[in-house]
Write a protein that holds these residues in place. Structure first.
Motif, mmCIF file in Angstrom:
data_model
loop_
_atom_site.group_PDB
_atom_site.id
_atom_site.type_symbol
_atom_site.label_atom_id
_atom_site.label_comp_id
_atom_site.label_asym_id
_atom_site.label_seq_id
_atom_site.Cartn_x
_atom_site.Cartn_y
_atom_site.Cartn_z
ATOM 1 N N LYS A 48 0.826 -1.208 0.000
ATOM 2 C CA LYS A 48 0.000 0.000 0.000
ATOM 3 C C LYS A 48 0.858 1.254 0.000
ATOM 4 C CE LYS A 48 -4.068 -1.968 2.271
ATOM 5 N NZ LYS A 48 -4.901 -1.961 3.488
ATOM 6 N N LEU A 49 1.978 1.203 0.730
ATOM 7 C CA LEU A 49 2.888 2.343 0.777
ATOM 8 C C LEU A 49 3.500 2.600 -0.593
ATOM 9 C CD1 LEU A 49 4.228 4.434 2.623
ATOM 10 C CD2 LEU A 49 6.057 2.774 3.041
ATOM 11 N N MET A 50 3.884 1.503 -1.296
ATOM 12 C CA MET A 50 4.454 1.644 -2.634
ATOM 13 C C MET A 50 3.425 2.222 -3.600
ATOM 14 S SD MET A 50 4.501 0.217 -5.875
ATOM 15 C CE MET A 50 3.677 -1.360 -5.615
ATOM 16 N N LEU A 51 2.167 1.724 -3.528
ATOM 17 C CA LEU A 51 1.117 2.230 -4.425
ATOM 18 C C LEU A 51 0.805 3.688 -4.117
ATOM 19 C CD1 LEU A 51 -1.346 -0.805 -4.561
ATOM 20 C CD2 LEU A 51 0.178 0.006 -6.361
ATOM 21 N N SER A 52 0.904 4.059 -2.852
ATOM 22 C CA SER A 52 0.674 5.451 -2.480
ATOM 23 C C SER A 52 1.734 6.355 -3.113
ATOM 24 C CB SER A 52 0.692 5.577 -0.954
ATOM 25 O OG SER A 52 0.534 6.911 -0.575
ATOM 26 N N ASP A 53 2.984 5.856 -3.117
ATOM 27 C CA ASP A 53 4.059 6.630 -3.762
ATOM 28 C C ASP A 53 3.838 6.711 -5.265
ATOM 29 O OD1 ASP A 53 5.229 6.951 -1.324
ATOM 30 O OD2 ASP A 53 6.616 5.266 -1.553
ATOM 31 N N GLN A 54 3.370 5.600 -5.864
ATOM 32 C CA GLN A 54 3.150 5.571 -7.306
ATOM 33 C C GLN A 54 1.934 6.421 -7.704
ATOM 34 O OE1 GLN A 54 4.878 4.077 -9.829
ATOM 35 N NE2 GLN A 54 6.470 3.434 -8.400
ATOM 36 N N ARG A 55 0.991 6.548 -6.807
ATOM 37 C CA ARG A 55 -0.244 7.275 -7.135
ATOM 38 C C ARG A 55 0.048 8.720 -7.549
ATOM 39 N NH1 ARG A 55 -5.421 6.512 -5.328
ATOM 40 N NH2 ARG A 55 -4.657 5.021 -3.790
ATOM 41 N N ALA A 56 0.939 9.394 -6.841
ATOM 42 C CA ALA A 56 1.254 10.797 -7.140
ATOM 43 C C ALA A 56 1.808 10.925 -8.558
ATOM 44 C CB ALA A 56 2.255 11.328 -6.119
ATOM 45 N N MET A 57 2.735 9.988 -8.917
ATOM 46 C CA MET A 57 3.344 10.063 -10.243
ATOM 47 C C MET A 57 2.320 9.733 -11.335
ATOM 48 S SD MET A 57 6.631 7.953 -11.667
ATOM 49 C CE MET A 57 5.729 6.401 -11.717
ATOM 50 N N LEU A 58 1.505 8.701 -11.142
ATOM 51 C CA LEU A 58 0.530 8.307 -12.170
ATOM 52 C C LEU A 58 -0.588 9.333 -12.293
ATOM 53 C CD1 LEU A 58 2.097 5.638 -11.982
ATOM 54 C CD2 LEU A 58 -0.071 4.420 -12.232
ATOM 55 N N THR A 59 -0.926 10.001 -11.193
ATOM 56 C CA THR A 59 -1.923 11.077 -11.260
ATOM 57 C C THR A 59 -1.400 12.226 -12.126
ATOM 58 O OG1 THR A 59 -2.747 10.508 -9.065
ATOM 59 C CG2 THR A 59 -3.290 12.695 -9.890
ATOM 60 N N LYS A 60 -0.105 12.492 -11.988
ATOM 61 C CA LYS A 60 0.518 13.542 -12.821
ATOM 62 C C LYS A 60 0.461 13.148 -14.300
ATOM 63 C CE LYS A 60 5.040 15.614 -13.684
ATOM 64 N NZ LYS A 60 6.466 15.578 -13.262
ATOM 65 N N TYR A 61 0.777 11.835 -14.574
ATOM 66 C CA TYR A 61 0.704 11.359 -15.963
ATOM 67 C C TYR A 61 -0.726 11.447 -16.479
ATOM 68 C CZ TYR A 61 5.371 9.332 -15.270
ATOM 69 O OH TYR A 61 6.700 9.163 -15.029
ATOM 70 N N ALA A 62 -1.694 11.136 -15.630
ATOM 71 C CA ALA A 62 -3.105 11.200 -16.045
ATOM 72 C C ALA A 62 -3.513 12.625 -16.376
ATOM 73 C CB ALA A 62 -3.987 10.644 -14.917
ATOM 74 N N TYR A 63 -3.014 13.566 -15.601
ATOM 75 C CA TYR A 63 -3.317 14.979 -15.872
ATOM 76 C C TYR A 63 -2.751 15.398 -17.226
ATOM 77 C CZ TYR A 63 -3.094 20.062 -15.448
ATOM 78 O OH TYR A 63 -3.214 21.403 -15.696
ATOM 79 N N ILE A 64 -1.477 14.974 -17.502
ATOM 80 C CA ILE A 64 -0.837 15.298 -18.784
ATOM 81 C C ILE A 64 -1.609 14.678 -19.934
ATOM 82 C CG2 ILE A 64 1.242 14.938 -20.165
ATOM 83 C CD1 ILE A 64 2.838 15.016 -17.529
ATOM 84 N N GLN A 65 -2.006 13.405 -19.780
ATOM 85 C CA GLN A 65 -2.701 12.706 -20.860
ATOM 86 C C GLN A 65 -4.092 13.295 -21.077
ATOM 87 O OE1 GLN A 65 -1.141 10.863 -22.752
ATOM 88 N NE2 GLN A 65 -2.573 9.578 -23.909
ATOM 89 N N THR A 66 -4.739 13.752 -20.002
ATOM 90 C CA THR A 66 -6.071 14.361 -20.118
ATOM 91 C C THR A 66 -5.993 15.641 -20.943
ATOM 92 O OG1 THR A 66 -6.680 13.457 -17.964
ATOM 93 C CG2 THR A 66 -8.028 15.246 -18.818
ATOM 94 N N ARG A 67 -4.958 16.456 -20.690
ATOM 95 C CA ARG A 67 -4.792 17.691 -21.468
ATOM 96 C C ARG A 67 -4.553 17.379 -22.937
ATOM 97 N NH1 ARG A 67 -0.515 21.598 -18.880
ATOM 98 N NH2 ARG A 67 -1.183 22.787 -20.713
ATOM 99 N N ARG A 68 -3.794 16.327 -23.221
ATOM 100 C CA ARG A 68 -3.539 15.939 -24.617
ATOM 101 C C ARG A 68 -4.830 15.462 -25.288
ATOM 102 N NH1 ARG A 68 1.944 12.452 -23.341
ATOM 103 N NH2 ARG A 68 3.380 14.230 -23.227
ATOM 104 N N LEU A 69 -5.659 14.722 -24.532
ATOM 105 C CA LEU A 69 -6.948 14.260 -25.087
ATOM 106 C C LEU A 69 -7.869 15.447 -25.368
ATOM 107 C CD1 LEU A 69 -7.653 11.131 -22.821
ATOM 108 C CD2 LEU A 69 -7.018 11.142 -25.245
ATOM 109 N N LYS A 70 -7.795 16.447 -24.483
ATOM 110 C CA LYS A 70 -8.621 17.642 -24.675
ATOM 111 C C LYS A 70 -8.236 18.369 -25.971
ATOM 112 C CE LYS A 70 -9.882 21.953 -22.332
ATOM 113 N NZ LYS A 70 -9.654 22.780 -21.113
ATOM 114 N N VAL A 71 -6.916 18.470 -26.218
ATOM 115 C CA VAL A 71 -6.428 19.114 -27.451
ATOM 116 C C VAL A 71 -6.871 18.301 -28.664
ATOM 117 C CG1 VAL A 71 -4.363 19.695 -28.768
ATOM 118 C CG2 VAL A 71 -4.485 20.210 -26.316
ATOM 119 N N LEU A 72 -6.692 16.973 -28.555
ATOM 120 C CA LEU A 72 -7.068 16.112 -29.679
ATOM 121 C C LEU A 72 -8.568 16.212 -29.958
ATOM 122 C CD1 LEU A 72 -6.075 13.929 -31.684
ATOM 123 C CD2 LEU A 72 -6.654 12.211 -29.958
ATOM 124 N N HIS A 73 -9.348 16.319 -28.875
ATOM 125 C CA HIS A 73 -10.800 16.424 -29.020
ATOM 126 C C HIS A 73 -11.206 17.692 -29.776
ATOM 127 C CE1 HIS A 73 -15.018 15.975 -27.863
ATOM 128 N NE2 HIS A 73 -15.014 17.300 -27.595
#
Length: 396
Positions: A48-73
């Motif tokens: 759980k501690l490892m996933l908690s550490d990974q969550r911050a990084m993957l949330t950042k990637y999700a934010y970046i990918q969401t902005r790219r999808l918005k542009v593509l849309h």
């Protein structure tokens, strides 16, 4: 006192070993269960501690990918290429969990599970979008799980688990020592009592046996002869017990004086010695003796034969039979006595173990027999049936 204590504590009874084995088995099982439980809890908390550490990084990637999808849309259909990123893989799904587009290496997406989870060597973050860019409701970000965290966890579990196991085992041995102390104290106390009693028996017993031998039975009336015979039986019974106690307490550790002994001659001698006891129960001997010898300390072989014959008389029925057969390398003593239950046979040589309280004794005779035959590498087999008798077979 120290020597006496060491002798007692070094001679663990079978029942004592059995109690110790049961305690240690239960204790080790409990320790292993406890360590396994703690290890599982530790593994889950570290995951759980490892996933908690990974969550911050993957949330950042999700934010970046969401902005790219918005542009593509907004620029669709002028732009139709799905945005890619070397740091992660991604996929988009609609409201019904239908895949719109995916770059995932592991497409086993769990929408009803946790927001972030591990699956087949990959870490997935499932992000629900507020706006439906390109019809997307769910964005899944995937990165590879290196497994390094898992190796570190197992290393810690094994290292700390061994330390905890050793600590608990040392603590368990301390507990076992406390657990066995009352039993050992009883053995030491009993040994001390027997030793003191043995010293006190010597003079009066010698005087009784000597006076019986010197008495002139020719001038006695029949009534007094009978009484003297009873005194003789009682004195010889006590004499056998006394010799066992003396051997156990004083002679056991003496140096052996091995010599070639004629077994047939010695058996005739001991049968004659016990004849008064055998006659008191109208027991007959069935002797089948051939010439045979053994290289042994006479004092110890006498203790073996005396105890086997004495037990055969003591636990025989009235009008019973004692059989003794000797061959080169073989001695068999059997009786038609009460026998013992098959389940109790493995404990027959345990010190202080008695299976019939109607007869006297401390239960040390057969333990002496076992120690002597073991010392001379003589095998001894016991065949006993309750109500039918017991047979002892010695081979060397």
């Amino acid at each position: 006192m120290l020597a006496l204590k060491n002798k007692a504590t070094n001679s663990l009874l079978r029942s004592e070993k059995k109690s110790l084995l049961r305690f240690l088995t239960l204790y080790v099982a409990m320790v292993i269960f406890l360590i396994t439980l703690l290890s599982l809890f530790y593994y889950q908390s570290q995951e759980k501690l490892m996933l908690s550490d990974q969550r911050a990084m993957l949330t950042k990637y999700a934010y970046i990918q969401t902005r790219r999808l918005k542009v593509l849309h907004h620029f669709f259909p002028e732009r139709v290429e799905y945005p890619r990123d070397p740091r992660f893989k991604s996929a988009i799904y609609d409201l019904e969990h239908m895949k719109i587009f995916s770059l995932l290496e592991d497409e086993n997406v769990r929408f009803d599970a946790e927001e972030i989870y591990i699956t087949n060597g990959h870490i997935h973050l499932v992000k629900m979008l507020d706006e439906f860019y390109l019809g997307t409701k769910y964005l899944v970000i995937e990165v590879k799980d290196s497994g390094a965290w898992r190796g570190e966890i197992w290393k810690n579990i094994i290292t700390y688990g061994m330390v905890v196991f050793i600590f608990f085992m040392l603590f368990g041995l301390y507990l076992a020592k406390l657990f066995l102390k009352p039993m050992r104290d009883s053995i030491v106390l009993l040994d001390r009592f027997i030793k003191d009693t043995t010293h006190e028996l010597n003079t009066p017993l010698s005087a009784i046996l000597a006076n019986i031998e010197m008495m002139d039975t020719d001038v006695m009336v029949e009534k007094n002869k009978t009484k003297l015979a009873r005194i003789n039986i009682a004195a010889k019974t006590v004499s056998v017990l006394y010799k066992d106690l003396t051997y156990l307490m004083l002679e056991e550790d003496q140096q052996n004086h091995d010599e070639e002994i004629e077994i047939k001659e010695l058996i005739y001698n001991r049968v004659e010695y016990f004849s008064v006891l055998a006659q008191s129960k109208h027991i007959a001997y069935d002797l089948d003796l051939e010439e045979s010898t053994i290289m042994m300390d006479r004092r110890k072989l006498t203790r073996v034969i005396d105890n086997l014959i004495s037990n055969a008389i003591k636990y025989n029925k009235r009008n019973g039979t004692i059989g003794i057969r000797s061959r080169e390398g073989l001695l068999v003593v059997w009786d038609t006595g009460i026998g013992i239950h098959e389940e109790k046979v493995p404990y027959i040589f345990d010190r202080y173990m008695r299976f019939n309280n109607s007869e006297g004794g401390f239960g040390i005779g057969l333990s002496i027999v076992k120690k002597i035959v073991d010392e001379y590498h003589i095998s001894i087999e016991v065949d006993s049936k309750e109500g039918e008798g017991t047979k002892m077979v010695l081979r060397w």
